[in-house]
Design an enzyme around this catalytic site. Structure first.
Site, PDB file in Angstrom:
ATOM      1  N   ARG I  87       0.822  -1.210   0.000  1.00 49.47           N
ATOM      2  CA  ARG I  87       0.000   0.000   0.000  1.00 49.47           C
ATOM      3  C   ARG I  87       0.861   1.267   0.000  1.00 49.47           C
ATOM      4  NH1 ARG I  87      -2.496  -4.089  -0.683  1.00 49.47           N
ATOM      5  NH2 ARG I  87      -4.684  -4.470  -0.166  1.00 49.47           N
ATOM      6  N   GLU I  90       2.006   1.741  -3.488  1.00 47.56           N
ATOM      7  CA  GLU I  90       0.884   2.225  -4.299  1.00 47.56           C
ATOM      8  C   GLU I  90       0.715   3.731  -4.087  1.00 47.56           C
ATOM      9  OE1 GLU I  90      -2.772  -0.257  -4.687  1.00 47.56           O
ATOM     10  OE2 GLU I  90      -3.797   1.525  -3.967  1.00 47.56           O
ATOM     11  N   SER I 113      15.857  15.171   1.290  1.00 45.90           N
ATOM     12  CA  SER I 113      16.896  14.190   1.618  1.00 45.90           C
ATOM     13  C   SER I 113      16.313  12.951   2.296  1.00 45.90           C
ATOM     14  CB  SER I 113      17.935  14.807   2.557  1.00 45.90           C
ATOM     15  OG  SER I 113      18.926  13.849   2.879  1.00 45.90           O
TER      16      SER I 113
END
Lengths: 146, 146, 146, 146, 146, 146, 146, 146, 146, 146
Positions: I87, I90, I113
């Site tokens: 997830r 995604e 960073s």
């Protein structure tokens, strides 16, 4: 005991006792699909479910503990070659866009949950050849703006 | 007219007329899943079915001919990223080996056909959130020696 | 005993007894191609076939049980490098679309089954160099709407 | 005219005239499999064969020239998704090592040529369902030291 | 003894005796390239050649049997990283299409066999820096219709 | 004019004039392999060589300028499928480690340069079938510490 | 002793003695970068260098022999994930084409050798944060026709 | 104007005016490496730098605007095939772990920044063959706990 | 002791003592996210932090030394299959370009960073279902010309 | 109008009017992250939101309709190369397993939803360099047996 050893132990014991997944599931009071997935290490069991599975197979607390662990679900991302499993991927390849069209037409923009989810397998007898019937049910989750 | 243009033409006409896949399927006398897959170019229609689809959408014989062509079924072999379609692949990844265990325990050494096959999608209303129900049915094909 | 150990045990015994796949197949009453694939772990044998194979090779019940297990068919999905096997993939690459055209012209929209399937290998003597003849036969499965 | 345009031109003309690959092959005096592969751009035709094909389809010298060009044979190296073509790759995956065992047992260390090679497709009628029969024949090439 | 163990045994013995591939090849009466490839497990030796190699290295019949086995030729399909081997792949990448143009201009539609094939490596002394000379020779195989 | 258009222009002109790579190379005073690789865009020509090539083919200064550009050498990193080109990759796969053993035995730790390099293709007539002979020559480059 | 065991032995001894790569390099009279690469198995040492390294670390002749072996240089071809190493690949991805433009503008058509090559790493103190300075030097190799 | 068109426009103008990257960089007052990377679309220029570049090349405000856009840095993740660029990847493959050892020995746990970074290319004349010298300088960034 | 063994030792001890990551982190005086990443081998600890972790878990100096080693950070580059981790990928796939737009609009051309970086995980109770809240903070690094 | 054209139209209009994502979001009454993702085609807008966006940018109903379409969310599955986006993937690679440990310790077996989800980006001023702060919030979804 890790999940791989747990699965091997369960399968060895199941073969020795001549049990089926269906019979174990019935004794445990769970669906055969869920029961099998937990024994293959793809779902975690509650303490009661784990105890019932081990009781049924004559296995000790190490297996019970392993059944309760939260699994890390890993599988090959290349399409699998075993013909039975491949056919399900072929179905998803052929009908994936169709499922998106039909589900979103019925429900709006969102998805079918694979977490709040269950699945059953049935045998439908048929004179032209028996049929495998697979039923999946998942909660619809809607997208919304913020 | 190739299948890609056919699909674009059908979708444009469907939007313009404000039709749903379900409504077209009902008029054609076919399942919404099959009807959608044929319109997306993943199945071939009979001459009667093709004519009914075109009649319903006000389309001509070029589209009808394209609907009857035998498709070459191509899809991405990498796991798709769209969340709705991905969840079905995740289900196959998590439950693929479980399906093999449960089906072959019930039926013997063989597979569920993806050719002699059908599928339905239903909406199950539920106070905790509606559920998507997908039902697949395929003929069992047995391995035998020779 | 898993399928990999089973195959190693069978091959060791076959070499020791100086048997060929063809000779074992003849004693078992099966095709050499099917017999070899079952011994390499890619098909399951009936109890009678398994017993006949073990009898022929002087092997015990563990091997017989392993031969009866339903295999999980796994192979490398990258094109194999061994020159003999590669040439068959090259044939499929060069003639795959041709096979689709010729088979669907003869039979309609559908496929040749790889489950209800058999294959033979023959040697055709020829003064310009002997030829390998491979014959495959599979049931035609038709797509239909629902 | 390149091979891709050649194939499109041939297929358009074939559809318009309502010809089958089998009918064209018969007029040209060649096997339907070879004829189809040449028209799909995977083999080169002799000047006589190219002329016969064009004559049959009512096509001009540009197509004839294109049919005579030596092809660069390119295909997808990932396993194809179309179900008809995929089944042949599945057969090679399941039976590749078996073919190596059986062929080298019969012939010694070497390969079946994919160049000095031919293939036929036949329909075998059968009350339980018609069968597709594919026959491949290739010269055996032996390895030798130097 | 499998081919991997065979190669390790041969290399250990070669180092201990301080032999070169060239010296072994001369005693066996074979080309250094072929001899090395057989000892690395990529070609099979005749019983006489296998005996000569083992005699030269002081090795027993297990190694001799392993040298006679028909190899399954497996290599990495990704381009190798070792700089010496990579340069040969770079040559094939840069000059592959050139080789196709030049060979088919000279010979017609067909290929250079990699089975009926041999290769030599020579050192050419040169004041600007010595040169590696590699010579490959393979039978031309012609495509023909059927 | 980029290198791709340059190659198309050269090949069209070569076909129209009925020239071979060998004939052009002879007029230009270069090896057919190098000449072809420069015309396919994989090497840069000097102004004199570029002028000679264009003179021979009746082409203008745009092509000459394109021939002199330093190429960016790009090729597919997956193993190519064309049977003629594939066989050379198979040779490198089967004999890559052998070449490393034999060359480093002769020369020490280092590589054969693919930059200070040349290659020839010859036809060797042979009653059992003509043979393709490919000769590669590259400067040996030695590793040294610093 | 293979190169992997050699590296493990060297690193264990280096840790135990509390030595740095820089200190070992100084005693051996070589650059720290080259010395480290030889100890990591990516370059071969001369007998004198190997003896000096082993002397410094209190290691025996097995390690010395392993240091002198010509390495097969293997590394992962996927971009590495370690952030320090990844940044160098990012630099090559961002500036690769720039390096080609700038080097070939200065030198003509050719490459910077990675064989006749050396590299140094320095620390540049800086009030805004110290800087890593990496200097690479390789012989220019020119392409020429033949 | 997108970055791809911008690069094509700049290169066309640079060729027409017979300028080198080095000459443009000198007029703009920047390093040739940075200047080239900005013109190839891999870095953004300040309004002053963009104006100076366009002034030098006789280009308008569209190019100047494009030079100021923040780039999305995309490159092929497979190792590039062009020999000049490949050699730099080979250097990173051979010396990547060495750089990690040497840099972290000097600086502690952290990385060399690829953002706060610069690079120069120089030509070192040498009687045995000129050398390419590449110098990279990046700020050291340290990991710290939280 | 390598990082893998270190992690296994820490997890075994943590389970035996019934500690949570949160409890260990509190005793050590560090964030639970950083503490967990160091124990999983993805960050290095200072001598004091390593001692505190080992003290808390009753582990010896070998584990403490391993915790202080600078890690080589390796992870699978294919998208992970575990649903929790997937997830997050995604989210990055769906919102990656959005993050670039929004961050560079606020900060200019540069990056966040991943080295000068920290992250927290919180639980937000909610009657419609509790929410996971993940907060990441990284220093902005600006590109500049040279 | 498809989503790609929609995004290009919106970005062109946004540049012309000199608007920022933040300003548009404020007028529409939505979060800048969600607003940007909808304009980049990764989320669907309600009719009111779509109208507000178009009103703000001076765009017509075609864009409004496109904003309301349910998106098919496609992204590259290989790790992206742009340094800003790559750093987020590096964070997920380094901290993915840590997130799993910490979240499941707090919440039990389950996942953070990427559908019932929102995200914010803030700028935190800091004398050592400003920091990017990203906050993600997703509903916890629990696994349960059936």
């Amino acid at each position: 005991m890790d999940k791989v050893t747990m699965t091997e132990t369960i399968i060895a014991s199941k073969l020795e006792k001549g049990l089926t997944w269906e019979a174990i599931a019935e004794k445990v009071g769970a669906s055969p699909v869920w029961l099998t997935s937990a024994c293959l290490g793809m779902n975690s069991a509650s303490p009661e479910q784990a105890a019932a599975i081990c009781d049924c197979l004559g296995l000790g607390s190490e297996v019970s503990t392993a059944l309760q662990k939260f699994p890390t679900k890993i599988w090959e991302q290349t399409v699998p070659t075993d013909p039975l499993v491949y056919r399900f991927y072929e179905i998803m390849g052929v009908y994936g866009d169709t499922l998106k069209e039909v589900i979103q037409e019925k429900f709006g923009d969102g998805i079918m949950s694979a977490i709040d989810f269950n699945m059953e397998v049935d045998k439908e007898e048929n004179p032209k050849g028996d049929r495998v019937v697979v039923t999946m049910s998942g909660k619809f989750l809607k997208y919304s703006a913020w």
